[in-house]
Design a protein around this motif. Sequence first.
Motif, mmCIF file in Angstrom:
data_model
loop_
_atom_site.group_PDB
_atom_site.id
_atom_site.type_symbol
_atom_site.label_atom_id
_atom_site.label_comp_id
_atom_site.label_asym_id
_atom_site.label_seq_id
_atom_site.Cartn_x
_atom_site.Cartn_y
_atom_site.Cartn_z
ATOM 1 N N MET A 200 93.408 -24.240 70.687
ATOM 2 C CA MET A 200 92.004 -24.466 71.058
ATOM 3 C C MET A 200 91.211 -25.040 69.886
ATOM 4 S SD MET A 200 91.019 -21.152 73.386
ATOM 5 C CE MET A 200 89.325 -21.748 73.466
ATOM 6 N N LEU A 201 91.506 -24.551 68.694
ATOM 7 C CA LEU A 201 90.791 -25.031 67.514
ATOM 8 C C LEU A 201 91.050 -26.518 67.294
ATOM 9 C CD1 LEU A 201 88.995 -24.116 65.181
ATOM 10 C CD2 LEU A 201 91.061 -23.634 63.878
ATOM 11 N N LEU A 202 92.309 -26.934 67.361
ATOM 12 C CA LEU A 202 92.638 -28.349 67.170
ATOM 13 C C LEU A 202 92.122 -29.189 68.325
ATOM 14 C CD1 LEU A 202 96.264 -28.193 65.725
ATOM 15 C CD2 LEU A 202 94.081 -28.204 64.538
ATOM 16 N N ALA A 203 92.122 -28.633 69.540
ATOM 17 C CA ALA A 203 91.614 -29.386 70.687
ATOM 18 C C ALA A 203 90.123 -29.688 70.533
ATOM 19 C CB ALA A 203 91.871 -28.618 71.977
ATOM 20 N N VAL A 204 89.370 -28.740 69.988
ATOM 21 C CA VAL A 204 87.944 -28.985 69.763
ATOM 22 C C VAL A 204 87.754 -30.002 68.644
ATOM 23 C CG1 VAL A 204 85.773 -27.939 69.021
ATOM 24 C CG2 VAL A 204 87.275 -26.720 70.617
ATOM 25 N N ALA A 205 88.522 -29.867 67.575
ATOM 26 C CA ALA A 205 88.366 -30.774 66.428
ATOM 27 C C ALA A 205 88.791 -32.189 66.754
ATOM 28 C CB ALA A 205 89.167 -30.254 65.236
ATOM 29 N N ALA A 206 89.641 -32.389 67.773
ATOM 30 C CA ALA A 206 90.112 -33.734 68.130
ATOM 31 C C ALA A 206 89.110 -34.504 68.967
ATOM 32 C CB ALA A 206 91.440 -33.634 68.880
ATOM 33 N N VAL A 207 88.028 -33.856 69.412
ATOM 34 C CA VAL A 207 87.042 -34.550 70.250
ATOM 35 C C VAL A 207 86.411 -35.735 69.511
ATOM 36 C CG1 VAL A 207 84.826 -34.291 71.422
ATOM 37 C CG2 VAL A 207 86.605 -32.559 71.708
ATOM 38 N N PRO A 208 85.913 -35.578 68.264
ATOM 39 C CA PRO A 208 85.353 -36.760 67.583
ATOM 40 C C PRO A 208 86.388 -37.846 67.342
ATOM 41 C CG PRO A 208 84.668 -34.725 66.493
ATOM 42 C CD PRO A 208 85.739 -34.353 67.450
ATOM 43 N N LEU B 195 94.326 -19.710 56.963
ATOM 44 C CA LEU B 195 93.568 -20.910 56.618
ATOM 45 C C LEU B 195 94.214 -22.188 57.153
ATOM 46 C CD1 LEU B 195 92.198 -20.517 52.986
ATOM 47 C CD2 LEU B 195 90.917 -20.868 55.083
ATOM 48 N N GLY B 196 95.474 -22.119 57.592
ATOM 49 C CA GLY B 196 96.167 -23.316 58.041
ATOM 50 C C GLY B 196 95.494 -24.022 59.198
ATOM 51 N N PRO B 197 95.263 -23.329 60.334
ATOM 52 C CA PRO B 197 94.608 -24.007 61.466
ATOM 53 C C PRO B 197 93.201 -24.515 61.166
ATOM 54 C CG PRO B 197 95.782 -22.060 62.197
ATOM 55 C CD PRO B 197 95.817 -22.014 60.711
ATOM 56 N N PRO B 198 92.330 -23.733 60.480
ATOM 57 C CA PRO B 198 91.012 -24.309 60.177
ATOM 58 C C PRO B 198 91.085 -25.558 59.301
ATOM 59 C CG PRO B 198 90.949 -21.925 59.947
ATOM 60 C CD PRO B 198 92.380 -22.292 60.123
ATOM 61 N N LEU B 199 91.978 -25.553 58.304
ATOM 62 C CA LEU B 199 92.122 -26.744 57.479
ATOM 63 C C LEU B 199 92.625 -27.919 58.299
ATOM 64 C CD1 LEU B 199 93.616 -25.236 54.196
ATOM 65 C CD2 LEU B 199 91.306 -26.088 54.580
ATOM 66 N N ALA B 200 93.545 -27.666 59.226
ATOM 67 C CA ALA B 200 94.028 -28.733 60.104
ATOM 68 C C ALA B 200 92.901 -29.257 60.981
ATOM 69 C CB ALA B 200 95.183 -28.213 60.965
ATOM 70 N N ALA B 201 92.054 -28.353 61.484
ATOM 71 C CA ALA B 201 90.927 -28.782 62.301
ATOM 72 C C ALA B 201 89.958 -29.641 61.496
ATOM 73 C CB ALA B 201 90.204 -27.566 62.870
ATOM 74 N N VAL B 202 89.700 -29.253 60.245
ATOM 75 C CA VAL B 202 88.824 -30.052 59.391
ATOM 76 C C VAL B 202 89.426 -31.430 59.149
ATOM 77 C CG1 VAL B 202 87.844 -30.219 57.079
ATOM 78 C CG2 VAL B 202 87.729 -28.065 58.318
ATOM 79 N N ALA B 203 90.753 -31.505 58.993
ATOM 80 C CA ALA B 203 91.405 -32.798 58.789
ATOM 81 C C ALA B 203 91.198 -33.710 59.998
ATOM 82 C CB ALA B 203 92.892 -32.591 58.515
ATOM 83 N N LEU B 204 91.369 -33.177 61.205
ATOM 84 C CA LEU B 204 91.155 -33.989 62.407
ATOM 85 C C LEU B 204 89.694 -34.399 62.544
ATOM 86 C CD1 LEU B 204 93.397 -32.274 65.122
ATOM 87 C CD2 LEU B 204 93.894 -34.253 63.691
ATOM 88 N N TYR B 205 88.796 -33.469 62.252
ATOM 89 C CA TYR B 205 87.376 -33.787 62.347
ATOM 90 C C TYR B 205 86.998 -34.879 61.345
ATOM 91 C CZ TYR B 205 82.339 -33.106 62.649
ATOM 92 O OH TYR B 205 80.995 -33.306 62.826
ATOM 93 N N ALA B 206 87.523 -34.779 60.125
ATOM 94 C CA ALA B 206 87.226 -35.790 59.108
ATOM 95 C C ALA B 206 87.774 -37.149 59.521
ATOM 96 C CB ALA B 206 87.819 -35.369 57.762
ATOM 97 N N ALA B 207 88.978 -37.181 60.116
ATOM 98 C CA ALA B 207 89.539 -38.449 60.583
ATOM 99 C C ALA B 207 88.645 -39.076 61.651
ATOM 100 C CB ALA B 207 90.949 -38.224 61.125
ATOM 101 N N GLY B 208 88.130 -38.239 62.573
ATOM 102 C CA GLY B 208 87.222 -38.779 63.584
ATOM 103 C C GLY B 208 85.932 -39.297 62.983
ATOM 104 N N ALA B 209 85.389 -38.592 61.988
ATOM 105 C CA ALA B 209 84.156 -39.050 61.345
ATOM 106 C C ALA B 209 84.362 -40.374 60.629
ATOM 107 C CB ALA B 209 83.652 -37.985 60.371
ATOM 108 N N LEU B 210 85.504 -40.534 59.969
ATOM 109 C CA LEU B 210 85.791 -41.784 59.269
ATOM 110 C C LEU B 210 86.002 -42.939 60.238
ATOM 111 C CD1 LEU B 210 88.193 -40.481 56.476
ATOM 112 C CD2 LEU B 210 85.847 -41.261 56.193
#
Length: 654
Positions: free
Chosen positions: A1-9, A119-134
């Motif tokens: 669920m965490l990665l699914a939310v972070a992949a939206v951007p 910390l693994g899943p939150p860091l992975a979510a931040v990575a996906l979110y950052a990729a979407g922002a870029l």
Amino acid sequence: MLLAVAAVPLAQGWSGAVAYPVFAAAIVVAHALVAAAGSRFGGGTVLSVLLPVGLFGGYFAARGAIPGGPLEVLRDSVPRLLTAARPAPPSVDLLMPGAVLVFCVAVLAAVSLRGARLLGPPLAAVALYAAGALLTGGQADPYGLVAVGVVAVALAGWVRVAEAPLILGAVVALVAVVLPGANAFEPRELVRPPVADVQVANPLPRLAAWAAAPETELFRLRGPQLPVRLAVLADYTGASWRASALYGPLGAVDAPDLPPGQRVEEASVEFVVGALDGTWLPGVGRTVSTSIGDALVDADSGALVLPRGLAPGLRYTVRGVVDQPTDEALAAAGVPGGPAVRRYLALPNLPTELAEYARRGVESARTPYEQAVALEQVVRLDRVPDAEAPTGSSYARISQFLFGAPGSTGAGKGTAEQFATAYAVLARAVGLPTRVVVGFPPVPEGPDGYRVVRGIDATAWPEVYFDGWGWIPFDPVSGTDSGPSAAAKREVLDRLASITASPTTPPTDAPPLVQPPAPVVEPPVAAEPSRWPVVLAVVPVLPVVLLLALRGIRRSRLRRAGAAGAWRHVLDLLVVSGRAPAPRLAAPEVASSLPAPAPRLADLADRAAFSPEGDVAGAEPWLLARQVRRAVSRGVPWYRRVWWPIDPRPLRRR
């Protein structure tokens, strides 16, 4: 669920609704594979297998669209995505890098959970979110709502509540770093967009053919009532207009040679191609995006081409911006100078009769805008549009159109090609940057909501560039255009009527004089300073710096070793001073031949190495080592001691 939310951007980087289901499937597949392999293999083994599987899966999916082997396909996929339209079409080759990234990040997150690392899943979510922002330039989550969702899901998923505040703070800080700011980082600036040499035909001669089939439906569109641009012609040779031959993908960060205006109107239009053929793709204004993934754009004009050609039934959408300055702004606007404007003022071997006619037509004009309005009236004066008039854009054809004797072929009669070209030539002669646009005026809306554009609607018009306000269209055929308002034009013409109504026509029986082109003075280019002196100065320094760093690391490691490290430091000193002891000698034997503090230091080193208590001497060993160093240095000349800090021989000692 965490990665699914972070992949939206991240999914917002592609048009349509295809990207997000693909990313969600990649997340599910990654977790399923890790769970299946978890009972048999360790985390390192799982990573070493699944990460290459994701990479090769992306290669096999896109190998048909991107030429080359696995390395070339994976290497070129991200630059292709960064130089595609924004948002990118969801084709396999452009969607592949996003899917591979999501899969690999999901694998890393799933493996981290097996080791109870929260910390693994939150860091992975931040990575996906950052990729979407870029990828979206920070526009996918402008208000930070998805970022808040990432933090909320992360907090809800943690089991050990005691660690939640610390981890929550870390995630909030990481998400805040990648939230879009006032000056968002644009990764597309780091990629040079590919430029294609596309051979396109000048559509001006086709105006007569389209006029000969007035009822033929060329295309239909649905959207705001704005002029449709087909081609933009900026390069004039004196004989004809030429279109740009270099085109690149939409969305690439490549600024036009002249900046857009300060006040624009954005429009989105849907097109359905009918009988229109060729490679030119209709659009509105300066194209920003289109739903056709392989469409190319001229960065300077925003004109679109489709190298594979148009076909009946082709349906697509185009989003563009149109310069819309106010009448007051144009009245006070100037025209720019510099090398970027040179192509829009070029008139090779301009006949003197045309230059003089242009000058007399704007004698009383006070501003560039008044000159542009006056020339519109000059070209229209006593001349009529005629679909059967001879075609052509050369100086000879324009002179016949403007100055030909009444009754002669082409005198005072022309298609939109002659009206637009005559205006552009006269405007350039008085210093107004111009270009010619082939397109279609706004047409009424039909009962089905579409506007049908037919052959009779095809026309051409000139545009003038005003500094700070962009390209403004003028209409020397009828004066009813989408540029400056009729009221503002009438005000200018009323003041200039006595001059602009009857500019002196040069005699037509005299041979035309040719005005030699003004010499182009290139600005002096400062010679780029040679880099070799810097390279030659830096190269000898690098080994010295490296040796100093390695010796410093060794001394730091010996200092942490206490008495044994201090004794090894003395042995290094003996090596660089040329007094290296034999390997078979014990510490007391070596110390017996050294100054007085050495035996005490050797005894402390032996105690640290062999006694049950270990090293309990504190700071004394290094005080003794420094005394030994001073005593040994007294007998060595200074010019030899200079090289001791960079002598590499101690680095080879075990």
